[in-house]
Write a protein that holds these residues in place. Structure first.
Motif, PDB file in Angstrom:
ATOM      1  N   ILE A  61       0.837  -1.208   0.000  1.00 48.53           N
ATOM      2  CA  ILE A  61       0.000   0.000   0.000  1.00 48.53           C
ATOM      3  C   ILE A  61       0.867   1.250   0.000  1.00 48.53           C
ATOM      4  CG2 ILE A  61      -1.667   1.336   1.353  1.00 48.53           C
ATOM      5  CD1 ILE A  61      -2.759  -1.478   2.319  1.00 48.53           C
ATOM      6  N   LEU A  62       1.883   1.290   0.839  1.00 53.65           N
ATOM      7  CA  LEU A  62       2.732   2.484   0.902  1.00 53.65           C
ATOM      8  C   LEU A  62       3.516   2.691  -0.400  1.00 53.65           C
ATOM      9  CD1 LEU A  62       3.980   2.352   4.592  1.00 53.65           C
ATOM     10  CD2 LEU A  62       2.244   3.868   3.606  1.00 53.65           C
ATOM     11  N   LYS A  63       3.932   1.605  -1.041  1.00 55.15           N
ATOM     12  CA  LYS A  63       4.614   1.743  -2.341  1.00 55.15           C
ATOM     13  C   LYS A  63       3.662   2.320  -3.385  1.00 55.15           C
ATOM     14  CE  LYS A  63       8.375  -1.554  -2.170  1.00 55.15           C
ATOM     15  NZ  LYS A  63       9.112  -2.516  -2.986  1.00 55.15           N
ATOM     16  N   LYS A  64       2.407   1.828  -3.382  1.00 58.92           N
ATOM     17  CA  LYS A  64       1.416   2.353  -4.338  1.00 58.92           C
ATOM     18  C   LYS A  64       1.152   3.832  -4.087  1.00 58.92           C
ATOM     19  CE  LYS A  64      -1.037  -1.885  -5.452  1.00 58.92           C
ATOM     20  NZ  LYS A  64      -2.287  -2.649  -5.361  1.00 58.92           N
ATOM     21  N   GLU A 105      -0.895  10.106   7.895  1.00 62.19           N
ATOM     22  CA  GLU A 105      -2.261   9.689   7.538  1.00 62.19           C
ATOM     23  C   GLU A 105      -2.235   8.520   6.553  1.00 62.19           C
ATOM     24  OE1 GLU A 105      -6.229   9.180   7.489  1.00 62.19           O
ATOM     25  OE2 GLU A 105      -5.032  10.297   8.933  1.00 62.19           O
ATOM     26  N   LYS A 106      -1.288   8.516   5.635  1.00 59.16           N
ATOM     27  CA  LYS A 106      -1.177   7.401   4.688  1.00 59.16           C
ATOM     28  C   LYS A 106      -0.704   6.135   5.394  1.00 59.16           C
ATOM     29  CE  LYS A 106      -0.800  10.105   0.516  1.00 59.16           C
ATOM     30  NZ  LYS A 106      -0.105  10.396  -0.719  1.00 59.16           N
ATOM     31  N   VAL A 107       0.175   6.287   6.365  1.00 58.77           N
ATOM     32  CA  VAL A 107       0.620   5.134   7.151  1.00 58.77           C
ATOM     33  C   VAL A 107      -0.555   4.577   7.952  1.00 58.77           C
ATOM     34  CG1 VAL A 107       2.107   4.387   9.046  1.00 58.77           C
ATOM     35  CG2 VAL A 107       3.026   5.852   7.242  1.00 58.77           C
ATOM     36  N   ARG A 108      -1.310   5.454   8.613  1.00 54.38           N
ATOM     37  CA  ARG A 108      -2.482   5.014   9.373  1.00 54.38           C
ATOM     38  C   ARG A 108      -3.449   4.254   8.489  1.00 54.38           C
ATOM     39  NH1 ARG A 108      -7.408   5.575   9.519  1.00 54.38           N
ATOM     40  NH2 ARG A 108      -7.435   7.303   8.061  1.00 54.38           N
ATOM     41  N   ARG A 109      -3.705   4.790   7.319  1.00 54.40           N
ATOM     42  CA  ARG A 109      -4.645   4.156   6.372  1.00 54.40           C
ATOM     43  C   ARG A 109      -4.121   2.792   5.927  1.00 54.40           C
ATOM     44  NH1 ARG A 109      -9.495   3.232   4.648  1.00 54.40           N
ATOM     45  NH2 ARG A 109      -9.806   3.326   2.422  1.00 54.40           N
ATOM     46  N   ALA A 110      -2.832   2.687   5.656  1.00 52.10           N
ATOM     47  CA  ALA A 110      -2.247   1.417   5.232  1.00 52.10           C
ATOM     48  C   ALA A 110      -2.363   0.369   6.339  1.00 52.10           C
ATOM     49  CB  ALA A 110      -0.780   1.608   4.832  1.00 52.10           C
ATOM     50  N   VAL A 111      -2.070   0.765   7.579  1.00 54.50           N
ATOM     51  CA  VAL A 111      -2.183  -0.155   8.714  1.00 54.50           C
ATOM     52  C   VAL A 111      -3.633  -0.589   8.880  1.00 54.50           C
ATOM     53  CG1 VAL A 111      -1.982  -0.330  11.231  1.00 54.50           C
ATOM     54  CG2 VAL A 111      -0.121   0.693   9.895  1.00 54.50           C
ATOM     55  N   ASP A 112      -4.562   0.373   8.857  1.00 46.38           N
ATOM     56  CA  ASP A 112      -5.980   0.048   9.023  1.00 46.38           C
ATOM     57  C   ASP A 112      -6.487  -0.876   7.924  1.00 46.38           C
ATOM     58  OD1 ASP A 112      -6.100   1.598  11.305  1.00 46.38           O
ATOM     59  OD2 ASP A 112      -7.135   3.285  10.340  1.00 46.38           O
ATOM     60  N   LEU A 113      -6.128  -0.596   6.685  1.00 40.48           N
ATOM     61  CA  LEU A 113      -6.573  -1.444   5.571  1.00 40.48           C
ATOM     62  C   LEU A 113      -6.048  -2.861   5.704  1.00 40.48           C
ATOM     63  CD1 LEU A 113      -6.281   0.918   2.479  1.00 40.48           C
ATOM     64  CD2 LEU A 113      -8.368  -0.174   3.342  1.00 40.48           C
TER      65      LEU A 113
END
Length: 143
Positions: A61-64, A105-113
């Protein structure tokens, strides 16, 4: 169909697990439990699988999202119902340690997903155990 094999290596509880690609994992119990201590305990392997499964998702997710991920580590802590047989997990906590130039926020979203949607191991474990997460980016903690 994917498969894994298990081979007993001693007269105690030391096993060699091998997947269809030839990758291996040593499984055992501690000497306190009658094993030889030459491998990972089965429940430890499950906790490791949670970290690995979610870690793969999060990195993808973080790479994308084109995030500059320079470091990724995970520390998984757990408690088990030691007074029961079997003794399932009662709590699992995953703390992710990130390094790089990352949008929190992107890290939080990646972890949550990962935990809520993509990680198959989390979906299996959440049926019987609460999974909590926290993370840090360059040493700054979030939860």
């Amino acid at each position: 169909m994917p498969k894994v094999t298990l081979q007993r290596l001693d007269d105690k509880f030391h096993f060699l697990a091998t997947n269809s690609s030839g990758n291996t994992l040593h499984l055992d119990t501690s000497t306190d439990e009658g094993g030889s201590g030459q491998g990972v305990g089965p429940m430890q392997a499950v906790a490791m699988a949670l970290g690995g499964c979610s870690g793969i998702d999060i990195v993808i997710i973080l790479k994308k999202q084109r995030q500059d991920l320079q470091k990724f580590d995970a520390v998984i802590t757990y408690e088990r119902a030691e007074d029961q047989t079997p003794s399932p997990f009662t709590k699992l906590h995953v703390h992710y340690e990130f390094g790089g130039t990352l949008d929190p926020e992107k890290v939080r979203r990646a972890v949550d997903l990962s935990i809520s949607k993509y990680c198959s191991v989390a979906h299996i474990l959440e049926k019987t155990t609460a999974i909590t997460v926290s993370w840090s980016i360059n040493g700054q903690h979030y939860s």
